[in-house]
Design a protein around this motif. Sequence first.
Motif, short mmCIF file in Angstrom:
data_model
loop_
_atom_site.label_atom_id
_atom_site.label_comp_id
_atom_site.label_asym_id
_atom_site.label_seq_id
_atom_site.Cartn_x
_atom_site.Cartn_y
_atom_site.Cartn_z
N LEU A 41 14.52 -53.91 74.69
CA LEU A 41 13.45 -53.05 75.20
C LEU A 41 13.85 -51.58 75.06
N LEU A 42 15.09 -51.28 75.42
CA LEU A 42 15.55 -49.90 75.36
C LEU A 42 15.56 -49.39 73.90
N ALA A 43 15.95 -50.29 72.98
CA ALA A 43 15.98 -49.90 71.56
C ALA A 43 14.57 -49.58 71.06
N LEU A 44 13.59 -50.32 71.56
CA LEU A 44 12.21 -50.04 71.14
C LEU A 44 11.73 -48.71 71.70
N VAL A 45 12.06 -48.46 72.98
CA VAL A 45 11.66 -47.19 73.58
C VAL A 45 12.31 -46.03 72.81
N ALA A 46 13.56 -46.24 72.39
CA ALA A 46 14.27 -45.17 71.69
C ALA A 46 13.97 -45.18 70.19
N ARG A 47 12.95 -45.89 69.76
CA ARG A 47 12.50 -46.02 68.36
C ARG A 47 13.65 -46.35 67.38
N LEU A 48 14.64 -47.10 67.87
CA LEU A 48 15.71 -47.54 66.98
C LEU A 48 15.27 -48.75 66.18
N GLN A 49 14.24 -49.43 66.69
CA GLN A 49 13.64 -50.53 65.95
C GLN A 49 12.15 -50.29 65.91
N PRO A 50 11.50 -50.73 64.83
CA PRO A 50 10.04 -50.55 64.76
C PRO A 50 9.35 -51.47 65.75
N LEU A 101 11.36 -36.15 69.03
CA LEU A 101 11.79 -37.13 70.04
C LEU A 101 13.26 -36.93 70.42
N ALA A 102 14.07 -36.46 69.46
CA ALA A 102 15.49 -36.27 69.77
C ALA A 102 15.71 -35.18 70.81
N LYS A 103 14.70 -34.31 71.00
CA LYS A 103 14.82 -33.31 72.07
C LYS A 103 14.22 -33.81 73.37
N LYS A 104 13.57 -34.98 73.31
CA LYS A 104 12.94 -35.56 74.49
C LYS A 104 13.81 -36.62 75.14
N MET A 105 14.46 -37.43 74.28
CA MET A 105 15.26 -38.52 74.86
C MET A 105 16.58 -38.69 74.13
N ALA A 106 17.56 -39.08 74.91
CA ALA A 106 18.87 -39.41 74.33
C ALA A 106 19.14 -40.86 74.68
N ILE A 107 19.80 -41.57 73.79
CA ILE A 107 20.12 -42.96 74.09
C ILE A 107 21.59 -43.24 73.89
N LEU A 108 22.14 -44.00 74.82
CA LEU A 108 23.49 -44.53 74.65
C LEU A 108 23.34 -46.03 74.46
N ALA A 155 33.28 -40.25 76.46
CA ALA A 155 32.93 -39.29 75.40
C ALA A 155 31.51 -39.55 74.90
N LEU A 156 31.15 -40.84 74.78
CA LEU A 156 29.80 -41.17 74.31
C LEU A 156 28.74 -40.77 75.33
N VAL A 157 29.06 -40.99 76.60
CA VAL A 157 28.11 -40.57 77.64
C VAL A 157 27.96 -39.05 77.60
N ALA A 158 29.08 -38.35 77.43
CA ALA A 158 29.03 -36.89 77.38
C ALA A 158 28.18 -36.41 76.21
N MET A 159 28.26 -37.13 75.10
CA MET A 159 27.47 -36.76 73.93
C MET A 159 25.97 -36.90 74.24
N ALA A 160 25.60 -38.01 74.87
CA ALA A 160 24.19 -38.20 75.23
C ALA A 160 23.75 -37.14 76.24
N TYR A 161 24.64 -36.83 77.16
CA TYR A 161 24.33 -35.82 78.17
C TYR A 161 24.06 -34.46 77.51
N CYS A 162 24.88 -34.15 76.49
CA CYS A 162 24.77 -32.87 75.78
C CYS A 162 23.44 -32.69 75.09
N GLN A 163 22.79 -33.78 74.79
CA GLN A 163 21.50 -33.68 74.13
C GLN A 163 20.49 -33.01 75.06
#
Lengths: 322, 252
Positions: free
Chosen positions: B43-52, B73-80, B144-152
């Motif tokens: 579900l999360l992958a669909l919301v983050a448009r990682l899958q069609p 969208l990349a300025k609207k949502m970040a996904i981990l 580090a990955l969480v920090a990257m998402a946070y930085c978005q």
Amino acid sequence: MIVKANRTCLVIAGLVLAILFVASLGVGADQATLADLWQGSGGIDLLAISRLPRTLAAILTGAGLAIAGLIMQAIARNRFVEPATAGTAQSAELGILLVTVAWPAASLGFKTLVASAAALLGTGIFLMTAHRLPPTQPFLVPLFGLVYGGVLGAAATFIAWQADLLQYLAIWSNGDFSGVLRGRYELLWIGAGLVAGAWLVADRLTIMALGREASIGLGIDYERMLQIGLVIIAVISAVTVVVIGIVPFVGLVVPNLVSRLMGDNMRATLPVVALSGAILVLACDILGRLIRFPYEIPVGTVMGVTGAVLFLLMLFRRPAHG
Amino acid sequence: MIEINGVSLAYDVTNILSDISVTIPKGGVTALIGPNGAGKSSLLALVARLQPLQSGAITMDGLSVASTPGKVLAKKMAILRQDNHLGSRLTVRELVGFGRFPHSRGHLTAEDRKVVDEALMLFDLDDLSGRFLETLSGGQRQRALVAMAYCQDTDYLLLDEPLNNLDMYFARDLMRSLRRIADERGKTIVIVLHDINYAGTFADRILAMRNGRIVADGRPDELITTDMLNTIYGFEIPVTTIDGRPVALPFR
Ligand SMILES: Nc1ncnc2c1ncn2[C@@H]1O[C@H](COP(=O)(O)OP(=O)(O)OP(=O)(O)O)[C@@H](O)[C@H]1O
Ligand SMILES: [Mg+2]
């Protein structure tokens, strides 16, 4: 701290290349030394017609192939692939062979175009397959590449044999700068343009190496970047095959060695990869001119040995992690 | 506001998600819970448009995730994501810096650097910032990955099991940081959690999934009951109350 170390790498690579550049101008079967070239007016001609083009060709080839390897590794997300072994160069060879059979009188430009198209197709098929292989078994990708490149190469040999073009195939299969003269190498500048293009999208390429999902998450048009990367790899490889012939290992060892030293942030590493590729190819060409002086050994052969040694070193001296 | 409308997903003939419709209002922390294979990551992958999307529609502040340009969208949502295979040799600072890419398009400004520094501080990464990722422990890499998402620095933050590999100190620390940015900066956080008590402590709302459907949806005190947990997980979980909050004890 890291930024400073990176700048040091760049400066050292630049200096080494400058020294090799001068050395390359001074070495050749015609025995004219740099001092002779400086004095006689005939020397200037020799320089402008033969030695300078040859030196530039080696630099352009090395930089282009190293960058093509870097991009291919980023897109395939695998450190052990390079265009010269994974089917790109072999597709280009097949392309130019087919156009030579079908239309022998075609211009070099047209043949290059066909070779590029064939390389694009061949690389596209390789990458599509590579993306399907399980990431848990990283050696499947280069293994598949070797088999795939081998099959394409065998097909080229068969066709060349049938068409009685084996001696041409031999020229495309083994890179050699001895035939480079003014007016016969300029297509290689296309590679320089593509390297510059790669520099412009360096950040995107770095992100692509993190994978499709990371790319989409950061708002990169992944499919389009894939196409751009493919075009850069295919055209650089095709132009090299057409003008010089296949030069193995450059695209494999140079990006890996630079990655060991500097990491994978392409904004920082891309210029060093390009310079190091140029250094490696130019050094091998100079070596090829000196070993059996005044006879020459083709750069493809010298690189085969040098590259293999570097590759083995790279395999056996792995960093502690990874 | 994230609006998920009639979303279904199938691989071959297996239904992974069945007609999911749910609205997540702007602001606050929503926890997504449920057993393994329930469809949370899908579900999360669909919301983050990682899958069609196969069917249904998902919009974020009215923007369809299927048709809005990726850059926007990349300025609207970040996904981990739950699993991250990072083969690249990047330093922690470089990786976290790439979180700024949607804003900087590659050239970090002073402002971007400030955000990166702040993220490194917030997730206790300043000492590790020059280290290559492959030299980090699992938990350090996760931070580090969480920090990257946070930085978005997006309005919406989608986190799939961010507590993976974290020790108790950093797990609590991360949840408190998330709670704070939701409260102070109005961020909307959707977080997949397996520890029901973290969900109970930090979330405003819990969405529970099972077999590709949403089977429960409500405030923590409504969801954390023995009956409800039995519906979601399929076994008896005692629930007690500590400091006025329900605490599940699925240990015996
Ligand atoms: N690519 C795929 N092909 C086929 N089935 C898949 C694929 N990805 C996921 N599934 C299936 O979809 C279902 C939901 O998977 P999903 O990853 O969304 O579960 P989850 O709720 O995140 O579970 P977990 O708590 O284990 O992370 C699972 O049954 C899984 O086997
Ligand atoms: Mg999951």
